[in-house]
Design an enzyme around this catalytic site. Structure first.
Site, PDB file in Angstrom:
ATOM      1  N   HIS A   3      -0.116  -4.084  -6.247  1.00  0.00           N
ATOM      2  CA  HIS A   3      -0.911  -2.641  -5.863  1.00  0.00           C
ATOM      3  C   HIS A   3      -0.654  -1.497  -6.720  1.00  0.00           C
ATOM      4  CE1 HIS A   3      -2.468  -3.491  -1.784  1.00  0.00           C
ATOM      5  NE2 HIS A   3      -1.053  -4.276  -1.428  1.00  0.00           N
ATOM      6  N   CYS A  29      -5.785  -2.417  -8.914  1.00  0.00           N
ATOM      7  CA  CYS A  29      -7.112  -1.620  -8.783  1.00  0.00           C
ATOM      8  C   CYS A  29      -7.306  -0.593 -10.067  1.00  0.00           C
ATOM      9  CB  CYS A  29      -7.110  -0.782  -7.442  1.00  0.00           C
ATOM     10  SG  CYS A  29      -6.819  -1.499  -5.817  1.00  0.00           S
ATOM     11  N   ARG A  58     -11.298  -3.698 -10.873  1.00  0.00           N
ATOM     12  CA  ARG A  58     -10.007  -4.192 -11.013  1.00  0.00           C
ATOM     13  C   ARG A  58      -9.577  -4.107 -12.533  1.00  0.00           C
ATOM     14  NH1 ARG A  58     -10.374  -3.932  -6.484  1.00  0.00           N
ATOM     15  NH2 ARG A  58      -9.921  -5.443  -4.853  1.00  0.00           N
TER      16      ARG A  58
END
Length: 224
Positions: free
Chosen positions: A123, A201, A210
Site C-alpha cells: 500500500h 498505487c 500502479r
C-alpha cells in the site's frame, strides 16, 4: 391558535431534524475517512510489528516456514533510504489480509534470490503504507530481503517514480518484464536475471494506475 401555526411548527421541526440528520451523516463520513487514513495505518503497523516479531522468533528457533494470522511469512524487507527502523514482513499472496500486514508476494513469481522476478505489492496510503515514499527511491538504492539463512541485496535499476502503468499491466510481474511500449522502462532483456519488482498505487488517493520500480540482485550474504 390559528390553523396556519401548526403546519408552520411541523415544518420547522422537519427542517430541524433534517439538519440533525445531515450533521450526523457528515460526522459519520468524517469518521470513516479518519479511520481509513489513520486508523487502518495504526492497526496495520501493529500487525507489521507482530508479524515481524513472530518471524524473527521463529527464525531464532530454527524454523524456516513461519505461519502468522495474516498468512505464510517468507521474508523481511529493509530499504535503507526509508530509515534504519524500516523492516516490513513479506506475506504470501496479495489478499487484503496480507497487504494489511506488510508486503504481498505475487503468487507464481520467484522466491527471494531465485532466477526470475520476486514481485511484491504494498500500500502507498492507509493500511501501514509501506510504499508511501516509493517516489523518493532512486536508481542504485538498495533493497535488502532477509530470509532465515540468507540476505539478498537488490539494487534499483529505475527511479521509484519512473514507470506508471494501468493495474491491468500484468507484464510487470513476468519473470523478465518486457515493456510493450517501445523505449519504456524495463529491465535489461537478458534471461537468467534475478529481479525484484515493487508495485503500489500511483496516487495517494484512489487510482487504477500502479507505480512500478525494478531492481536486480547484486549480492547475497548470510543473515545474522
Amino acid at each position: 391558535m390559528s390553523t396556519t401555526t401548526q403546519p408552520q411548527r411541523r415544518g420547522r421541526r422537519s427542517v430541524f431534524w433534517a439538519g440533525i440528520a445531515l450533521v450526523l451523516a457528515g460526522l459519520a463520513i468524517l469518521g470513516y475517512v479518519a479511520w481509513e487514513f489513520y486508523g487502518t495505518t495504526y492497526v496495520s503497523k501493529q500487525h507489521q510489528q507482530d508479524a515481524t516479531s513472530r518471524i524473527e522468533k521463529a527464525w531464532g528457533s530454527g524454523q524456516t516456514e513461519v505461519s502468522t494470522e495474516f498468512g505464510s511469512a517468507q521474508a523481511l524487507i529493509e530499504i535503507p533510504r526509508f530509515g534504519k527502523d524500516y523492516r516490513i514482513p513479506v506475506l504470501a499472496g496479495t489478499s487484503d489480509r496480507a497487504l494489511g500486514a506488510g508486503f504481498g508476494h505475487f503468487d507464481g513469481t520467484a522466491a527471494p534470490g531465485e532466477v526470475g522476478n520476486f514481485a511484491l505489492a504494498g500500500h502507498r496510503i492507509t493500511h501501514g503504507e509501506p510504499l508511501r515514499d516509493l517516489p523518493k527511491l532512486r536508481q542504485g538504492d538498495k533493497i535488502r530481503v532477509l530470509t532465515r539463512e540468507k540476505t539478498y541485496v537488490y539494487a534499483l535499476i529505475s527511479d521509484g517514480d519512473d514507470l506508471t502503468v494501468p493495474f491491468t499491466s500484468i507484464w510487470v510481474t513476468d519473470p523478465l518484464p518486457d515493456n510493450p511500449e517501445r523505449g519504456g522502462v524495463e529491465p535489461v532483456q537478458q534471461k537468467g536475471q534475478r529481479l525484484i519488482t515493487l508495485t503500489t498505487c500511483a496516487e495517494l488517493f484512489h487510482t487504477d494506475n500502479r507505480m512500478i520500480a525494478f531492481g536486480k540482485l547484486v549480492s547475497e550474504e548470510p543473515t545474522t
